[in-house]
Write an enzyme that holds these catalytic residues in place. Structure first.
Site, PDB file in Angstrom:
ATOM      1  N   GLU A 168      35.089  30.698  46.422  1.00  0.00           N
ATOM      2  CA  GLU A 168      35.663  30.721  45.078  1.00  0.00           C
ATOM      3  C   GLU A 168      36.822  29.630  44.949  1.00  0.00           C
ATOM      4  O   GLU A 168      36.843  28.856  44.002  1.00  0.00           O
ATOM      5  CB  GLU A 168      36.340  31.919  44.757  1.00  0.00           C
ATOM      6  CG  GLU A 168      35.570  33.038  44.818  1.00  0.00           C
ATOM      7  CD  GLU A 168      36.144  34.382  44.947  1.00  0.00           C
ATOM      8  OE1 GLU A 168      35.381  35.417  44.512  1.00  0.00           O
ATOM      9  OE2 GLU A 168      37.298  34.549  45.162  1.00  0.00           O
ATOM     10  N   LYS A 193      33.162  44.746  44.688  1.00  0.00           N
ATOM     11  CA  LYS A 193      33.541  43.649  45.504  1.00  0.00           C
ATOM     12  C   LYS A 193      34.427  44.434  46.962  1.00  0.00           C
ATOM     13  O   LYS A 193      34.310  43.434  47.974  1.00  0.00           O
ATOM     14  CB  LYS A 193      34.433  42.841  44.873  1.00  0.00           C
ATOM     15  CG  LYS A 193      34.178  41.251  45.266  1.00  0.00           C
ATOM     16  CD  LYS A 193      34.958  40.135  44.478  1.00  0.00           C
ATOM     17  CE  LYS A 193      35.159  38.827  45.059  1.00  0.00           C
ATOM     18  NZ  LYS A 193      35.702  37.905  44.271  1.00  0.00           N
ATOM     19  N   ASP A 227      44.373  31.265  43.731  1.00  0.00           N
ATOM     20  CA  ASP A 227      43.318  31.955  43.020  1.00  0.00           C
ATOM     21  C   ASP A 227      43.981  33.305  43.148  1.00  0.00           C
ATOM     22  O   ASP A 227      43.804  33.972  43.958  1.00  0.00           O
ATOM     23  CB  ASP A 227      42.159  31.989  43.479  1.00  0.00           C
ATOM     24  CG  ASP A 227      41.196  32.726  42.888  1.00  0.00           C
ATOM     25  OD1 ASP A 227      41.374  33.386  41.829  1.00  0.00           O
ATOM     26  OD2 ASP A 227      39.897  33.092  43.391  1.00  0.00           O
ATOM     27  N   ASP A 276      30.120  34.074  38.861  1.00  0.00           N
ATOM     28  CA  ASP A 276      31.581  34.567  39.564  1.00  0.00           C
ATOM     29  C   ASP A 276      31.540  36.290  39.379  1.00  0.00           C
ATOM     30  O   ASP A 276      31.897  36.437  38.422  1.00  0.00           O
ATOM     31  CB  ASP A 276      32.543  33.743  38.651  1.00  0.00           C
ATOM     32  CG  ASP A 276      33.972  34.320  39.238  1.00  0.00           C
ATOM     33  OD1 ASP A 276      33.899  34.551  40.501  1.00  0.00           O
ATOM     34  OD2 ASP A 276      34.756  34.011  38.579  1.00  0.00           O
TER      35      ASP A 276
END
Length: 250
Positions: A201, A96, A228, A35
């Site tokens: 995700e 990211k 999320d 992750d």
């Protein structure tokens, strides 16, 4: 005749040994789940007893997605986080938000206003991160930086599992573009990881929920909403569960 029979027996024993060795290797081999987050990353191993989130060298399940380049060595993860206050310009973070994007992207231009480390435009429009390392100026793409972090996560998994890790599944945002997906695959390839799948995700969250709720589902569909809340973005999905499986509706 006796020698021929002994030769056949030796071949049979050798074949049995090879089969047993293969079975032993398969017993310890694991698929790694990664992750990769904007602030922190986690690595887990799929084992016979379930999913085990691996502890890093600091006995933590979360590893900061950071790189620090010093005068004599490079620091990754927790060690890099300890250096960010002393060497902010040489500590690379929030990768990211950069991987798979071009320097002229409007989001990138807005993001780099808050970065402490230098970011520039490469000859082909790519993003270049400049750091001082070993007394010289080095330039890295976000893919190279992500590969360094993935290599550290791979090392953590190998130390815990006691064997070499090659196969993995990496989570990505649902809104990731094709360029961002390819960039993540390139970063994993640099590390020597074989990516079996890039998993959304929110889908990973739904799967984790469904694994422990399988006995509660029936033929009648059950819709569940998953939210999320991440460091750089928030994602929402609706999954439909039945005893036969799950389906992502939105």
């Amino acid at each position: 005749r006796t020698s021929k029979r002994a030769f056949v027996d030796d071949r049979r024993r050798a074949r049995a040994f090879r089969i047993a060795s293969t079975r032993d290797r398969c017993a310890v081999m694991s698929v790694v789940g990664i992750d990769f987050g904007n602030a922190n990353s986690r690595v887990a191993l799929a084992r016979r007893k379930g999913i085990d989130v691996v502890l890093n060298d600091e006995s933590k399940r979360e590893t900061p997605s950071m790189l620090n380049f010093g005068e004599k060595q490079r620091f990754i993860g927790c060690a890099a986080a300890d250096k960010i206050n002393m060497q902010p310009k040489n500590t690379v973070t929030q990768l990211k938000r950069l991987i798979g994007k071009k320097f002229d992207d409007a989001e990138v231009q807005e993001d780099i206003k808050g970065f402490l480390f230098p970011v520039s435009r490469g000859p082909n429009g790519e993003i270049i991160v400049s750091v001082q390392y070993l007394g010289k100026t080095y330039e890295f793409t976000p893919e190279r930086c992500v590969a360094m972090i993935l290599a550290d996560l791979k090392r953590i998994a190998e130390n815990d599992n006691g064997t070499k890790v090659t196969d993995c599944v990496i989570s990505i945002p649902v809104f990731a573009t094709d360029a961002q997906r390819r960039a993540m695959l390139d970063a994993a390839k640099i590390t020597g990881l074989n990516v079996l799948r890039l998993l959304h995700e929110t889908t990973a969250t739904a799967l984790a929920y469904g694994i422990f709720k399988t006995s509660e589902f029936t033929d009648e569909p059950t819709n569940v909403c998953f939210v999320d809340v991440g460091h750089s973005a928030m994602q929402v999905c609706v999954a439909q569960f039945t005893k036969k499986g799950l389906k992502i509706l939105s």
